[in-house]
Design an enzyme around this catalytic site. Structure first.
Site, PDB file in Angstrom:
ATOM      1  N   TYR A   1      16.254 -35.537  16.464  1.00 11.72           N
ATOM      2  CA  TYR A   1      16.737 -36.505  17.441  1.00 11.72           C
ATOM      3  C   TYR A   1      15.603 -37.465  17.826  1.00 11.72           C
ATOM      4  CZ  TYR A   1      18.416 -38.225  21.954  1.00 11.72           C
ATOM      5  OH  TYR A   1      18.784 -39.022  23.000  1.00 11.72           O
ATOM      6  N   GLU A   2      14.394 -36.892  17.905  1.00 14.64           N
ATOM      7  CA  GLU A   2      13.238 -37.710  18.292  1.00 14.64           C
ATOM      8  C   GLU A   2      12.617 -38.435  17.090  1.00 14.64           C
ATOM      9  OE1 GLU A   2      11.695 -35.175  22.182  1.00 14.64           O
ATOM     10  OE2 GLU A   2      11.070 -34.493  20.206  1.00 14.64           O
TER      11      GLU A   2
ATOM     12  N   ILE B   1       9.515   4.845  -1.284  1.00 12.66           N
ATOM     13  CA  ILE B   1       8.785   4.272  -0.141  1.00 12.66           C
ATOM     14  C   ILE B   1       8.253   2.931  -0.599  1.00 12.66           C
ATOM     15  CG2 ILE B   1       6.710   5.645  -0.675  1.00 12.66           C
ATOM     16  CD1 ILE B   1       6.034   5.355   2.360  1.00 12.66           C
TER      17      ILE B   1
ATOM     18  N   VAL C   1       6.422  -0.890   1.019  1.00 13.66           N
ATOM     19  CA  VAL C   1       5.953  -1.784   2.085  1.00 13.66           C
ATOM     20  C   VAL C   1       5.690  -3.142   1.440  1.00 13.66           C
ATOM     21  CG1 VAL C   1       4.085  -2.223   3.750  1.00 13.66           C
ATOM     22  CG2 VAL C   1       4.947   0.103   3.447  1.00 13.66           C
TER      23      VAL C   1
ATOM     24  N   GLN D   1      -2.233  -1.416   6.203  1.00 13.66           N
ATOM     25  CA  GLN D   1      -2.357  -1.410   7.666  1.00 13.66           C
ATOM     26  C   GLN D   1      -1.853  -0.099   8.264  1.00 13.66           C
ATOM     27  OE1 GLN D   1      -0.403  -4.867   9.441  1.00 13.66           O
ATOM     28  NE2 GLN D   1      -0.710  -6.004   7.558  1.00 13.66           N
TER      29      GLN D   1
ATOM     30  N   ILE E   1       1.112   1.317   7.609  1.00 15.10           N
ATOM     31  CA  ILE E   1       2.574   1.403   7.758  1.00 15.10           C
ATOM     32  C   ILE E   1       3.145   2.479   6.824  1.00 15.10           C
ATOM     33  CG2 ILE E   1       4.759   0.140   7.503  1.00 15.10           C
ATOM     34  CD1 ILE E   1       3.151  -2.431   8.241  1.00 15.10           C
TER      35      ILE E   1
ATOM     36  N   LYS F   1      -1.745   4.792  -9.441  1.00 14.07           N
ATOM     37  CA  LYS F   1      -2.897   5.526  -8.928  1.00 14.07           C
ATOM     38  C   LYS F   1      -3.104   5.326  -7.419  1.00 14.07           C
ATOM     39  CE  LYS F   1      -7.768   6.409  -9.826  1.00 14.07           C
ATOM     40  NZ  LYS F   1      -7.895   6.805  -8.444  1.00 14.07           N
TER      41      LYS F   1
ATOM     42  N   TYR G   1      -1.060   9.608  -1.374  1.00 19.82           N
ATOM     43  CA  TYR G   1      -0.376  10.890  -1.144  1.00 19.82           C
ATOM     44  C   TYR G   1      -1.392  12.031  -1.068  1.00 19.82           C
ATOM     45  CZ  TYR G   1       3.667   8.118  -2.712  1.00 19.82           C
ATOM     46  OH  TYR G   1       4.608   7.153  -2.859  1.00 19.82           O
TER      47      TYR G   1
ATOM     48  N   GLU H   1       0.794  23.081 -11.677  1.00 19.10           N
ATOM     49  CA  GLU H   1       1.774  24.047 -12.182  1.00 19.10           C
ATOM     50  C   GLU H   1       2.453  23.608 -13.470  1.00 19.10           C
ATOM     51  OE1 GLU H   1       4.443  24.933  -8.947  1.00 19.10           O
ATOM     52  OE2 GLU H   1       2.840  25.716  -7.683  1.00 19.10           O
TER      53      GLU H   1
HETATM   54  N1  ACO Z   1      -1.384  -2.165  -2.465  1.00 23.26           N
HETATM   55  C1  ACO Z   1      -2.313  -1.907  -1.492  1.00 23.26           C
HETATM   56  N2  ACO Z   1      -2.683  -0.634  -1.123  1.00 23.26           N
HETATM   57  C2  ACO Z   1      -2.079   0.412  -1.763  1.00 23.26           C
HETATM   58  C3  ACO Z   1      -1.097   0.200  -2.762  1.00 23.26           C
HETATM   59  C4  ACO Z   1      -0.761  -1.143  -3.119  1.00 23.26           C
HETATM   60  N3  ACO Z   1       0.169  -1.405  -4.063  1.00 23.26           N
HETATM   61  N4  ACO Z   1      -0.644   1.410  -3.177  1.00 23.26           N
HETATM   62  C5  ACO Z   1      -1.330   2.343  -2.497  1.00 23.26           C
HETATM   63  N5  ACO Z   1      -2.232   1.753  -1.650  1.00 23.26           N
HETATM   64  C6  ACO Z   1      -3.169   2.546  -0.861  1.00 23.26           C
HETATM   65  C7  ACO Z   1      -4.433   1.787  -0.529  1.00 23.26           C
HETATM   66  O1  ACO Z   1      -5.402   2.133  -1.492  1.00 23.26           O
HETATM   67  C8  ACO Z   1      -4.792   2.269   0.860  1.00 23.26           C
HETATM   68  O2  ACO Z   1      -5.805   3.204   0.825  1.00 23.26           O
HETATM   69  P1  ACO Z   1      -7.108   2.943   1.751  1.00 23.26           P
HETATM   70  O3  ACO Z   1      -6.572   2.785   3.175  1.00 23.26           O
HETATM   71  O4  ACO Z   1      -7.924   4.152   1.533  1.00 23.26           O
HETATM   72  O5  ACO Z   1      -7.685   1.664   1.221  1.00 23.26           O
HETATM   73  C9  ACO Z   1      -3.561   2.996   1.352  1.00 23.26           C
HETATM   74  O6  ACO Z   1      -2.550   2.939   0.348  1.00 23.26           O
HETATM   75  C10 ACO Z   1      -3.049   2.302   2.577  1.00 23.26           C
HETATM   76  O7  ACO Z   1      -2.284   3.197   3.284  1.00 23.26           O
HETATM   77  P2  ACO Z   1      -1.179   2.621   4.226  1.00 23.26           P
HETATM   78  O8  ACO Z   1      -1.623   1.327   4.824  1.00 23.26           O
HETATM   79  O9  ACO Z   1      -0.772   3.707   5.121  1.00 23.26           O
HETATM   80  O10 ACO Z   1      -0.010   2.380   3.169  1.00 23.26           O
HETATM   81  P3  ACO Z   1       0.788   1.035   2.895  1.00 23.26           P
HETATM   82  O11 ACO Z   1       1.405   0.514   4.131  1.00 23.26           O
HETATM   83  O12 ACO Z   1      -0.050   0.112   2.108  1.00 23.26           O
HETATM   84  O13 ACO Z   1       1.961   1.632   1.997  1.00 23.26           O
HETATM   85  C11 ACO Z   1       2.705   2.065  -0.209  1.00 23.26           C
HETATM   86  C12 ACO Z   1       1.661   2.401   0.852  1.00 23.26           C
HETATM   87  C13 ACO Z   1       4.093   2.435   0.294  1.00 23.26           C
HETATM   88  C14 ACO Z   1       2.375   2.904  -1.455  1.00 23.26           C
HETATM   89  C15 ACO Z   1       2.626   0.556  -0.494  1.00 23.26           C
HETATM   90  O14 ACO Z   1       1.371   0.240  -0.931  1.00 23.26           O
HETATM   91  C16 ACO Z   1       3.652   0.056  -1.510  1.00 23.26           C
HETATM   92  O15 ACO Z   1       4.788  -0.301  -1.142  1.00 23.26           O
HETATM   93  N6  ACO Z   1       3.258   0.009  -2.797  1.00 23.26           N
HETATM   94  C17 ACO Z   1       4.110  -0.515  -3.845  1.00 23.26           C
HETATM   95  C18 ACO Z   1       5.314   0.370  -4.084  1.00 23.26           C
HETATM   96  C19 ACO Z   1       4.915   1.797  -4.364  1.00 23.26           C
HETATM   97  O16 ACO Z   1       3.971   2.057  -5.084  1.00 23.26           O
HETATM   98  N7  ACO Z   1       5.701   2.726  -3.790  1.00 23.26           N
HETATM   99  C20 ACO Z   1       5.527   4.146  -4.025  1.00 23.26           C
HETATM  100  C21 ACO Z   1       6.310   4.563  -5.233  1.00 23.26           C
HETATM  101  S1  ACO Z   1       6.481   6.351  -5.329  1.00 23.26           S
HETATM  102  C22 ACO Z   1       7.841   6.700  -4.309  1.00 23.26           C
HETATM  103  O17 ACO Z   1       8.569   5.810  -3.939  1.00 23.26           O
HETATM  104  C23 ACO Z   1       8.078   8.141  -3.874  1.00 23.26           C
END
Ligand code: ACO
Length: 142
Positions: free
Chosen positions: A27-28, A66, A68, A75, A77, A106, A112, A124
């Site tokens: 509008y402006e 899982i 993010v 961070q 999460i 990895k 994990y 195992e």
């Molecule tokens: N990118 C960045 N950091 C990662 C990644 C990635 N793709 N994968 C694992 N990490 C690790 C980092 O090394 C970090 O370790 P540090 O803190 O010692 O540096 C750690 O995760 C960070 O932990 P959070 O912050 O708690 O985890 P985040 O919020 O990054 O979530 C997740 C971890 C879910 C694995 C995320 O990185 C992701 O979505 N990755 C891609 C998808 C994936 O690999 N999913 C898992 C498949 S197996 C399954 O679904 C059961």
């Protein structure tokens, strides 16, 4: 006259407020100066679990996925999602929290392990299998 209610804005109004800000700028005749955008997404990750049953251990929880969003990783999460699943598991009487991950992932494996999982392939020798498609149809005699 339209029945209009004047109220304070709420968090969920952000999208509409941004639309009105843009309308005002139009509008402006100054639209090009609006560079703000809506806040980031409100859901930035998820964990999907289900319950599975072990003849040895009874009810267990299985984390199928899982994830993010890349810009929100590192961070804490993902760890919080995993901790939440552990809480649900305990609240629901599960003695184990299982998940599987591709061997090239990895970073996820390291996460994990840092959180205290045991690697069952290494310890195992378990292999994961699945029937699907034609193999499954054939098995079922269809
Ligand atoms: N990118 C960045 N950091 C990662 C990644 C990635 N793709 N994968 C694992 N990490 C690790 C980092 O090394 C970090 O370790 P540090 O803190 O010692 O540096 C750690 O995760 C960070 O932990 P959070 O912050 O708690 O985890 P985040 O919020 O990054 O979530 C997740 C971890 C879910 C694995 C995320 O990185 C992701 O979505 N990755 C891609 C998808 C994936 O690999 N999913 C898992 C498949 S197996 C399954 O679904 C059961």
């Amino acid at each position: 006259m339209a029945a209009v209610r004047i109220r304070e804005a709420e968090e969920g109004d952000c999208g509409d407020v941004l639309r009105l800000i843009r309308e005002l700028a139009e509008y402006e005749k100054l639209s090009e100066q609006v560079t703000i955008s809506e806040e980031g997404p409100r859901i930035v990750g998820y964990g999907l679990y289900c319950f599975v049953y072990s003849t040895w251990k009874g009810r267990n929880i299985y984390l199928e996925d899982i994830y993010v969003m890349p810009e929100y990783r590192g961070q804490g999460i993902g760890s919080k999602i995993i901790k939440k699943v552990a809480e649900v598991a305990l609240d629901q009487g599960c003695s184990q929290f299982r998940l599987a991950v591709l061997e090239w992932n990895k970073r996820a494996i390291d996460l994990y392990k840092a959180l205290g999982t045991r690697d069952l392939t290494q310890e195992e020798g378990w292999h994961a299998f699945r029937f699907e498609g034609e193999a499954m149809e054939k098995l079922a005699g269809r």
